[in-house]
Design a protein around this motif. Structure first.
Motif, short mmCIF file in Angstrom:
data_model
loop_
_atom_site.label_atom_id
_atom_site.label_comp_id
_atom_site.label_asym_id
_atom_site.label_seq_id
_atom_site.Cartn_x
_atom_site.Cartn_y
_atom_site.Cartn_z
N PRO A 237 5.52 11.46 5.38
CA PRO A 237 6.05 12.80 5.64
C PRO A 237 7.31 13.13 4.85
N CYS A 238 8.13 12.11 4.52
CA CYS A 238 9.40 12.39 3.85
C CYS A 238 9.17 13.07 2.50
N TRP A 239 8.07 12.76 1.81
CA TRP A 239 7.82 13.39 0.52
C TRP A 239 7.44 14.86 0.69
N THR A 240 6.62 15.15 1.68
CA THR A 240 6.26 16.54 1.96
C THR A 240 7.50 17.34 2.36
N ASN A 241 8.34 16.74 3.20
CA ASN A 241 9.55 17.42 3.64
C ASN A 241 10.54 17.61 2.50
N LEU A 242 10.59 16.65 1.57
CA LEU A 242 11.46 16.81 0.41
C LEU A 242 10.99 17.97 -0.45
N ASN A 243 9.70 18.10 -0.63
CA ASN A 243 9.16 19.24 -1.37
C ASN A 243 9.56 20.56 -0.72
N GLU A 244 9.46 20.60 0.61
CA GLU A 244 9.84 21.81 1.33
C GLU A 244 11.33 22.12 1.15
N ALA A 245 12.14 21.06 1.20
CA ALA A 245 13.59 21.26 1.01
C ALA A 245 13.87 21.87 -0.35
N PHE A 246 13.15 21.41 -1.37
CA PHE A 246 13.40 21.92 -2.72
C PHE A 246 13.02 23.40 -2.85
N THR A 247 12.09 23.88 -2.04
CA THR A 247 11.79 25.32 -2.09
C THR A 247 12.98 26.13 -1.60
N VAL A 248 13.71 25.58 -0.61
CA VAL A 248 14.91 26.26 -0.11
C VAL A 248 16.00 26.22 -1.17
N TYR A 249 16.15 25.08 -1.85
CA TYR A 249 17.15 24.96 -2.91
C TYR A 249 16.84 25.95 -4.03
N ASP A 250 15.58 26.05 -4.38
CA ASP A 250 15.16 26.99 -5.43
C ASP A 250 15.53 28.42 -5.05
#
Length: 287
Positions: A201-214
């Motif tokens: 799950p940490c990889w999926t959640n990291l991807n989601e976090a990067f959408t917020v950063y973007d």
């Protein structure tokens, strides 16, 4: 709205914890005894509903905020921080509440028309400890969350809470930047979970976090904009540049460091089994 202390756009180092003792405490004996009754972990475990849990935590913060600002750091360190660091149930109780960001925000920002009797070092220490608590809760969701959109929702809710409580301006946006940078540093310093399978799950959640950063880099304005401005710029990215350059460069640099040095995404092929589902996850993360 002013940032507490002289805070720059970088992760704030956490000050060494004070030793709890009668000579170190800024509280009176009566105040010390009062806060000692807040056994948050036990009280949360005994609560039968989220509303009761919210009431317990709200009561703690309300009591803290009736005291001088110079005492907040000590209260947080000695009566909340340890439970929040080591007790999963306490983390979950905070995260299950829709109010948790607003409980901490007064420690990050104070009204610009109010004076503080604290030194810059004291303000900076309070700010750093509060940032650390945000990091702990963000990281808990990053590692444990299995709900789609949960990480993205958490970060966006935090940004919205800052904007709602303090108004969205340059100072508030700088605090948001520090939160985002600190979270990246927390991930980079705790990379063990990312050494596992890419379907964790940490990889999926990291991807989601990067959408917020973007979204933060390119679309979230530096100040509140009018409806007319929103209509005029809806299809165009925001540009966060002033006389000193782009304020988002430190965050971008931290993202690059996290991916290339800490997590070593460029060598991720060594972590997959060759199965189709793994290949799909690898491609999505590297892209």
């Amino acid at each position: 709205m002013d940032i507490t202390g002289d805070v720059r756009q970088r992760a704030v180092p956490l000050p060494p914890p004070k030793k709890k003792g009668i000579f170190d405490s800024p509280l009176t004996d009566k105040e010390e005894a009062y806060f000692s009754k807040f056994k948050l972990y036990s009280m949360i475990k005994e609560s039968k509903s989220q509303k009761q849990i919210d009431d317990v935590i709200q009561h703690f913060f309300s009591a803290m905020y009736t005291h001088e600002r110079s005492k907040w750091q000590y209260i947080l360190e000695n009566f909340l921080m340890m439970d929040l660091l080591v007790k999963r149930d306490v983390k979950r109780a905070f995260l299950a509440s829709k109010k948790w960001q607003s409980w901490f925000i007064p420690c990050l920002l104070r009204p610009g028309n109010t004076e503080s009797r604290m030194s810059q070092d004291e303000e900076r220490n309070l700010f750093a400890i509060t940032i650390n608590m945000f990091e702990v809760l963000f990281y808990h969701v990053l590692i444990d969350n299995t709900e789609k959109g949960g990480m993205c929702q958490l970060l966006n809710d935090t940004l919205e809470a800052l904007a709602h409580k303090c108004g969205w301006g340059v100072e508030v946006r700088m605090v948001a930047s520090v939160l985002l940078i600190s979270f990246l540093k927390k991930i980079g310093n705790s990379i063990k979970p990312f050494r596992r399978d890419l379907i964790e799950p940490c990889w999926t959640n990291l991807n989601e976090a990067f959408t917020v950063y973007d979204d933060f880099f390119f679309y979230r304005p530096c100040r509140v904009i009018s409806k007319a401005e929103k209509l005029a710029t809806r299809s165009f990215p925001g540009v966060h540049v002033n006389a000193d350059g782009c304020a988002d460069v430190p965050i971008v640099e931290q993202v690059v460091q996290l991916l290339n040095r800490d997590l070593k995404v460029h060598s991720m092929g060594n972590r997959v089994s060759g199965e189709r589902k793994h290949a799909k996850h690898e491609k999505r993360i590297i892209d």
